[in-house]
Design an enzyme around this catalytic site. Structure first.
Site, short mmCIF file in Angstrom:
data_model
loop_
_atom_site.label_atom_id
_atom_site.label_comp_id
_atom_site.label_asym_id
_atom_site.label_seq_id
_atom_site.Cartn_x
_atom_site.Cartn_y
_atom_site.Cartn_z
CB SER A 82 -1.69 0.68 0.42
OG SER A 82 -2.06 -0.56 0.43
CE LYS A 123 -4.36 -0.99 3.68
NZ LYS A 123 -3.58 -1.49 2.44
CB SER A 177 0.13 -0.22 4.77
OG SER A 177 -0.45 -0.50 3.46
#
Length: 478
Positions: free
Chosen positions: A136, A139, A315
């Site tokens: 993640s 991102k 997230s």
């Protein structure tokens, strides 16, 4: 009463409270500096967190209940490129980081990079150019591309238009459109109920109390289901959905998801029309809105900057994939997984950030590849006064010990609480952390730590947190 406790408390206890207070205030001040060039604090996303941290720090330090005024000009100046605090040296950082990099919890392969946010200079690197699966921590890259393509004030519309035989609900790609009662706040989600009410009013103004309803989710193309398959971390990616396709009342984290987000949203919309006295004739069907169809009603998402903050803080995979597809649309690419990946990569290149392989927007795909150097430089670019549009990438980062995916971490890392802000990344065997830290001398640094081949996620996360805390705790000029 508080003052009396303070005078009578053991010395070590007072030192501990003072350290926590200073950490909290420093983190608040650093974050305030990061967003100063782009407007209100964090688009309103965590105003309560700021107030609580500042007020709590003041109470702990001297018994007063008022907020603590900013007291760290060097931190604020770091964002503007006028830093006066001394930056760490490579040898100083190596002395504290290299022993921590030997922790077996970091698995078979790991890397690290630390940069100065004001100068953009690399201060430390270990395998910093080696690409690993970022999970993640991709991102922030997705977010930066979307902000560069559309700007932080862009909003995503969901509309109702006149069709040849009734009305058409047209999805614009806002995954936060809500079918629940709207929550009050500065960045309130677009409401399906409000859209139904507005559409019902227009229909009645046109002299009708009945209509057929179709829906159009054709803005996105390609497969809707991620390559990892249906799961509780991501709904099928659709241009029309409510509440990210969740089948419960949660607003982030894993949850059961609908297999038909567009159809479910349209049927709920039809139900809401009925509650407004509009009889829906027949079944809700899938259709296509005409290019010149008359717009009857619309609702808009929060600004893109607020969506970025929410995506990074929690997230949020659904928002991240939507950001990637919005980037594709703005770049003339198909709004598919493939088109979005190409568009995000191209936008990052235009920001001077090449050398990343993007496979999706959320980081769930192990085909994503990025280096620690890339991730740390991305955050330098987000702090650059020349790119105020990217500031939500910084302000959306979870605050250690306070918010989002870091709210339950750093309990034993007091020097990192409040002074570290970072995006987490977790897949089986992969643990990453990329963010900012305020050094002991008040210097704003960016960092990225990546671990691959880990066997114990909790132990790996603790090892990463110790590294971020070490950056925050040291002057590192030796």
């Amino acid at each position: 009463m508080v003052r009396e406790w303070w005078r009578n408390a053991p010395l070590e206890r007072r030192r501990t409270v003072r350290l926590v207070a200073v950490s909290a205030v420093a983190g608040v001040v650093a974050a305030a500096g990061a967003v100063g060039a782009s407007g209100p604090w964090e688009s309103g996303q965590r105003r309560a967190e700021r107030d609580r941290a500042a007020a709590g720090a003041a109470r702990a330090a001297d018994g007063h209940t008022g907020p603590v005024p900013p007291t760290a000009p060097p931190v604020l100046a770091a964002i503007g490129g006028r830093a006066t605090a001394q930056e760490p040296t490579r040898d100083g950082l190596a002395a504290v980081l290299e022993p921590l990099l030997k922790d077996a919890a970091l698995g078979s392969d790991h890397s690290a990079a630390v940069y100065d946010a004001a100068t953009g200079q690399q201060l430390y690197g270990s395998a910093q150019d080696t690409a690993y699966t970022p999970a993640s921590t991709i991102k922030p890259a997705t977010a930066a591309a979307a902000l560069a393509a559309l700007g932080p004030d862009h909003r995503i519309d969901t509309t109702v238009v006149a069709g040849g035989d009734g009305i058409v609900l047209v999805g614009g790609g806002d995954p936060t459109l809500t079918a629940h009662p709207a929550k009050a706040g500065p960045q309130q989600a677009a409401s399906l109920q409000a859209l139904a009410e507005a559409a019902a009013r227009r229909l009645k103004e046109r002299g009708t109390d009945r209509t057929k309803v179709a829906y159009d989710a054709s803005l996105y193309s390609g497969p809707a289901v991620h390559t990892i398959g249906p799961n509780e971390n991501l709904a099928p990616v659709s241009a029309l959905m409510t509440d990210e396709g969740r089948l419960d009342d949660s607003d982030h984290g894993p949850a059961a998801r609908t297999a038909d987000p567009a159809g479910d949203a349209a049927r709920k919309f039809a139900e809401m029309l009925g509650e407004q006295g509009i009889k829906v004739e027949g079944e809700v069907t899938q259709g296509t809105a005409g290019a010149k169809a008359e717009r009857l009603a619309s609702v808009s998402s929060p600004p893109l900057g607020a969506l970025v903050e929410r995506a990074l803080t929690n997230s949020d995979n659904d928002i991240a994939e939507a950001l990637a597809r919005q980037t594709a649309l703005a770049s003339g690419q198909p709004a598919s997984f493939e088109g979005a990946a190409k568009a995000v990569t191209e936008r990052l290149g235009k920001l001077g950030l090449p050398g990343v392989h993007v496979a999706d927007g959320s980081g769930l795909d192990r085909a994503d590849q990025a280096s620690a150097g890339f991730l740390a430089q991305l955050l330098v670019r987000a702090a650059d006064p020349a790119h105020p549009e990217l500031r939500p990438v910084l302000t959306g980062l979870p605050v250690a010990g306070f918010s989002g995916t870091l709210s339950g971490r750093y309990a034993d890392e007091e020097a990192g609480r409040g002074t570290v802000r970072a995006k987490t990344g977790t897949l089986t065997g992969v643990n990453t952390l990329a963010g900012t830290a305020v050094s002991a001398d008040g210097r704003l640094l960016t960092f990225a730590f990546m671990a691959s081949g880990t066997s114990d996620a909790d132990a790996a996360q603790r090892a990463l947190d110790r590294m971020a805390t070490a950056v925050a705790a040291c002057g590192c000029r030796g």
